[in-house]
Design a protein around this motif. Structure first.
Motif, PDB file in Angstrom:
ATOM      1  N   LEU A  78      21.139  -5.777  -3.447  1.00 44.08           N
ATOM      2  CA  LEU A  78      22.521  -6.139  -3.153  1.00 44.08           C
ATOM      3  C   LEU A  78      23.419  -5.752  -4.326  1.00 44.08           C
ATOM      4  O   LEU A  78      23.136  -6.088  -5.477  1.00 44.08           O
ATOM      5  N   GLU A  79      24.508  -5.030  -4.046  1.00 42.37           N
ATOM      6  CA  GLU A  79      25.493  -4.743  -5.109  1.00 42.37           C
ATOM      7  C   GLU A  79      26.232  -6.028  -5.452  1.00 42.37           C
ATOM      8  O   GLU A  79      26.444  -6.860  -4.573  1.00 42.37           O
ATOM      9  N   PRO A  80      26.653  -6.252  -6.679  1.00 41.06           N
ATOM     10  CA  PRO A  80      26.587  -5.363  -7.840  1.00 41.06           C
ATOM     11  C   PRO A  80      25.363  -5.569  -8.730  1.00 41.06           C
ATOM     12  O   PRO A  80      25.399  -5.218  -9.902  1.00 41.06           O
ATOM     13  N   PHE A  81      24.262  -6.139  -8.203  1.00 42.03           N
ATOM     14  CA  PHE A  81      23.074  -6.298  -9.030  1.00 42.03           C
ATOM     15  C   PHE A  81      22.499  -4.930  -9.393  1.00 42.03           C
ATOM     16  O   PHE A  81      22.580  -3.989  -8.587  1.00 42.03           O
ATOM     17  N   GLY A  82      21.933  -4.838 -10.596  1.00 49.76           N
ATOM     18  CA  GLY A  82      21.246  -3.624 -11.019  1.00 49.76           C
ATOM     19  C   GLY A  82      19.830  -3.972 -11.444  1.00 49.76           C
ATOM     20  O   GLY A  82      19.553  -5.124 -11.792  1.00 49.76           O
ATOM     21  N   ILE A  83      18.919  -2.985 -11.378  1.00 48.84           N
ATOM     22  CA  ILE A  83      17.531  -3.226 -11.770  1.00 48.84           C
ATOM     23  C   ILE A  83      17.308  -2.706 -13.190  1.00 48.84           C
ATOM     24  O   ILE A  83      17.706  -1.590 -13.505  1.00 48.84           O
ATOM     25  N   ALA A  84      16.726  -3.520 -14.048  1.00 49.12           N
ATOM     26  CA  ALA A  84      16.410  -3.082 -15.418  1.00 49.12           C
ATOM     27  C   ALA A  84      15.272  -3.938 -15.963  1.00 49.12           C
ATOM     28  O   ALA A  84      14.733  -4.791 -15.246  1.00 49.12           O
ATOM     29  N   GLY A  85      14.930  -3.715 -17.200  1.00 51.01           N
ATOM     30  CA  GLY A  85      13.788  -4.411 -17.788  1.00 51.01           C
ATOM     31  C   GLY A  85      14.179  -5.669 -18.537  1.00 51.01           C
ATOM     32  O   GLY A  85      15.361  -6.019 -18.646  1.00 51.01           O
ATOM     33  N   LEU A  86      13.148  -6.341 -19.058  1.00 47.43           N
ATOM     34  CA  LEU A  86      13.359  -7.577 -19.815  1.00 47.43           C
ATOM     35  C   LEU A  86      14.140  -7.351 -21.107  1.00 47.43           C
ATOM     36  O   LEU A  86      14.597  -8.316 -21.718  1.00 47.43           O
ATOM     37  N   GLY A  87      14.290  -6.097 -21.510  1.00 45.57           N
ATOM     38  CA  GLY A  87      15.072  -5.802 -22.711  1.00 45.57           C
ATOM     39  C   GLY A  87      16.466  -6.401 -22.627  1.00 45.57           C
ATOM     40  O   GLY A  87      17.030  -6.825 -23.644  1.00 45.57           O
ATOM     41  N   GLU A  88      17.013  -6.453 -21.428  1.00 48.82           N
ATOM     42  CA  GLU A  88      18.371  -7.000 -21.284  1.00 48.82           C
ATOM     43  C   GLU A  88      18.377  -8.514 -21.474  1.00 48.82           C
ATOM     44  O   GLU A  88      19.364  -9.082 -21.921  1.00 48.82           O
ATOM     45  N   TRP A  89      17.272  -9.150 -21.130  1.00 45.17           N
ATOM     46  CA  TRP A  89      17.134 -10.584 -21.407  1.00 45.17           C
ATOM     47  C   TRP A  89      17.017 -10.802 -22.918  1.00 45.17           C
ATOM     48  O   TRP A  89      17.631 -11.721 -23.477  1.00 45.17           O
ATOM     49  N   VAL A  90      16.223  -9.941 -23.579  1.00 42.00           N
ATOM     50  CA  VAL A  90      16.075 -10.049 -25.038  1.00 42.00           C
ATOM     51  C   VAL A  90      17.440  -9.896 -25.697  1.00 42.00           C
ATOM     52  O   VAL A  90      17.793 -10.648 -26.604  1.00 42.00           O
ATOM     53  N   GLU A  91      18.228  -8.942 -25.206  1.00 43.13           N
ATOM     54  CA  GLU A  91      19.552  -8.723 -25.762  1.00 43.13           C
ATOM     55  C   GLU A  91      20.423  -9.978 -25.628  1.00 43.13           C
ATOM     56  O   GLU A  91      21.120 -10.371 -26.562  1.00 43.13           O
ATOM     57  N   GLY A  92      20.355 -10.627 -24.460  1.00 44.60           N
ATOM     58  CA  GLY A  92      21.098 -11.868 -24.253  1.00 44.60           C
ATOM     59  C   GLY A  92      20.662 -12.934 -25.245  1.00 44.60           C
ATOM     60  O   GLY A  92      21.482 -13.658 -25.815  1.00 44.60           O
ATOM     61  N   ASN A  93      19.337 -12.999 -25.479  1.00 42.18           N
ATOM     62  CA  ASN A  93      18.773 -13.955 -26.431  1.00 42.18           C
ATOM     63  C   ASN A  93      19.336 -13.758 -27.825  1.00 42.18           C
ATOM     64  O   ASN A  93      19.544 -14.703 -28.570  1.00 42.18           O
ATOM     65  N   VAL A  94      19.562 -12.488 -28.169  1.00 42.86           N
ATOM     66  CA  VAL A  94      20.024 -12.166 -29.515  1.00 42.86           C
ATOM     67  C   VAL A  94      21.542 -12.316 -29.617  1.00 42.86           C
ATOM     68  O   VAL A  94      22.060 -12.844 -30.586  1.00 42.86           O
ATOM     69  N   LYS A  95      22.255 -11.836 -28.582  1.00 43.38           N
ATOM     70  CA  LYS A  95      23.716 -11.700 -28.706  1.00 43.38           C
ATOM     71  C   LYS A  95      24.520 -12.869 -28.154  1.00 43.38           C
ATOM     72  O   LYS A  95      25.594 -13.175 -28.673  1.00 43.38           O
ATOM     73  N   SER A  96      24.070 -13.499 -27.077  1.00 40.18           N
ATOM     74  CA  SER A  96      24.882 -14.566 -26.487  1.00 40.18           C
ATOM     75  C   SER A  96      24.772 -15.847 -27.314  1.00 40.18           C
ATOM     76  O   SER A  96      23.733 -16.117 -27.914  1.00 40.18           O
TER      77      SER A  96
END
Lengths: 135, 96, 108, 116
Positions: A107-125
């Motif tokens: 379903l748009e606007p969801f995109g498929i990607a890896g856990l790296g984006e979760w790691v990024e949230g952990n670091v940046k948010s």
């Protein structure tokens, strides 16, 4: 109050948990309060929220649609974990081609990607909030 | 893990019903300076006589009302705006 | 000399059945990528196959592939430049394909 | 800043634990300090000589044994849960540190999360 940045992680599926609706109520209030949502990340069973094929009866809330509308209206990036998604049959056109599958249903606007984006949230948010199933 | 770490006030968001293993673990993990918020099925704790809740405990009003538990006065209730304020106030948050 | 009874592979060149791998099959898959396998390649391939046997998984990302090689064979080999020279493209993916291991899910 | 991922669900019955493992591996991939804590029925992940062939799954024991190679800092197990499930030192896989006090373990990490 200082505005903060949030990553929201949803691991509970619609119709087998309350996670998507609690997360949506929380997300709406975050924006009302002036905070920023860096990303919404769907993981585990939570990836089922990104199915374009979920079709509840017309007098029930369609949680995937509600979420998609909220994300689009507020230009919030939303990621579906690829490993969780492939296992559970949530497929975009790229993965459909890669695995030679008969269809796609992301379903748009969801995109498929890896856990790296979760790691990024952990670091940046400033905050990472999880919405799990409750069984 | 030998040294005792200094306590860091934590917001615990609990959505499991009483009797769920994680409900029990969460209550064990709560320290005196921590805040607990009961959401979803966890609000059933308001009606469960066998549960002892910590002093700093709130329940989500929407979930309490949905389950007809608004006569139960063991904790105060909060709305999502207040939950947002609590998450902004606590740098450590654990969703159980 | 290409082998005649090459086992079936998927659209990205990975073996459909990892059990059908032989060193000869590995050599053929590498040849399709214009790679001629030397002893330094075989060291990594054998490491990967051993890793898969011990842990029932390939390193789930290229970064973890590099980390695991470093842990096992030292800094000189466990770095992305060295591995990139041996297995061009995404080293973990290229090396897994030649070693007959399943296609990584690109999870991480 | 370190992250503790907690596994409190037993192996094989659900995928939640494997997804916890993927989380901790991906933190390690990006050089973020990460540790795993097994508690409650989750300590059954740590029993030696699991043989899941007949149920058509991969061995979580073997999957977990890759953690040190990837740089996962610590694998912890709640002592009381191990006792409850009869996991003495001889039954436990190697490389596990026993933890007496859950509060201390959690306070030692800036982030604490479950996979599901």
């Amino acid at each position: 109050m200082t505005p903060l940045s949030y990553t929201l992680v949803i691991t509970g599926a619609p119709w087998s948990s309350q996670a998507p609706q609690s997360a949506l109520a929380f997300a709406r209030e975050l924006l009302v309060a002036g905070h920023r949502i860096d990303r919404v990340f769907l993981y585990g069973e939570g990836v089922l929220l990104a199915s374009a094929l979920a079709t509840p009866p017309s007098d029930e809330v369609n949680w995937p649609k509600q979420w998609a509308g909220f994300l689009a209206d507020n230009a919030i990036p939303a990621t579906v974990c690829i490993a969780s998604a492939l296992r559970r049959g949530i497929i975009d056109d790229t993965e459909q081609a890669r695995y030679e599958l008969p269809g796609n249903n992301l379903l748009e606007p969801f995109g498929i990607a890896g856990l790296g984006e979760w790691v990024e949230g952990n670091v940046k948010s400033d905050r990472v909030i999880y919405f799990h199933g409750s069984n | 893990m030998t040294s005792t770490q200094p306590a860091n006030p934590t917001l615990h968001i609990l959505n499991k019903p009483p009797g769920h293993p994680r409900f029990e673990t969460c209550l064990q993990a709560i320290q005196d300076c921590d805040q607990l918020v009961l959401t979803e099925n966890a609000v059933l704790a308001l009606a469960d006589r066998s549960v002892t809740l910590p002093a700093a405990c709130k329940a989500m009003k929407a979930d309490v009302d949905a389950r007809a538990l608004n006569e139960q006065t063991r904790t105060g209730t909060i709305d999502y705006a207040e939950l947002v304020r609590l998450t902004a106030k606590h740098s450590r948050i654990i969703s159980w | 000399m290409p082998i005649t009874d090459m086992p079936p592979r998927n659209n990205e060149g990975f073996l459909e059945d990892a059990n059908q791998w032989t060193p000869e099959v590995g050599r053929q898959i590498a040849a399709d990528d214009q790679i001629e396998l030397s002893e330094t390649h075989w060291e990594i391939i054998e490491f990967l196959r051993g890793f898969y046997k011990s842990h029932e998984m390939s390193p789930p990302s290229n970064r973890l592939f590099v980390k695991a090689v470093k842990e096992a064979l030292g800094e000189e080999k466990g770095n992305s430049i060295y591995l990139m020279q041996l297995f061009p493209g995404t080293p973990a993916k290229t090396a897994c394909r030649i070693a007959g291991l399943p296609r990584p899910t690109n999870c991480l | 800043m370190s992250t503790l991922i907690i596994v409190d669900q037993p192996p094989y019955g659900t995928w939640a634990g494997r997804e916890a493992l993927d989380m901790v591996f991906s933190l390690a991939a990006f050089d973020q300090p990460a540790a795993l804590l097994f508690t409650g029925a989750g300590v059954n992940w740590l029993r030696k000589q699991q043989a899941p062939d007949a149920i058509g799954q991969k061995s979580v024991e073997k999957n977990l044994s890759a953690a040190p190679m990837f740089g996962v800092e610590e694998i912890l197990a709640d002592t009381a849960s191990c006792e409850r499930f009869g996991l003495g030192p001889e039954q436990l896989v190697s490389g596990v540190t026993l933890a007496e006090n859950l509060q201390d373990v959690m306070n030692a990490h800036s982030n604490v999360a479950f996979a599901g």
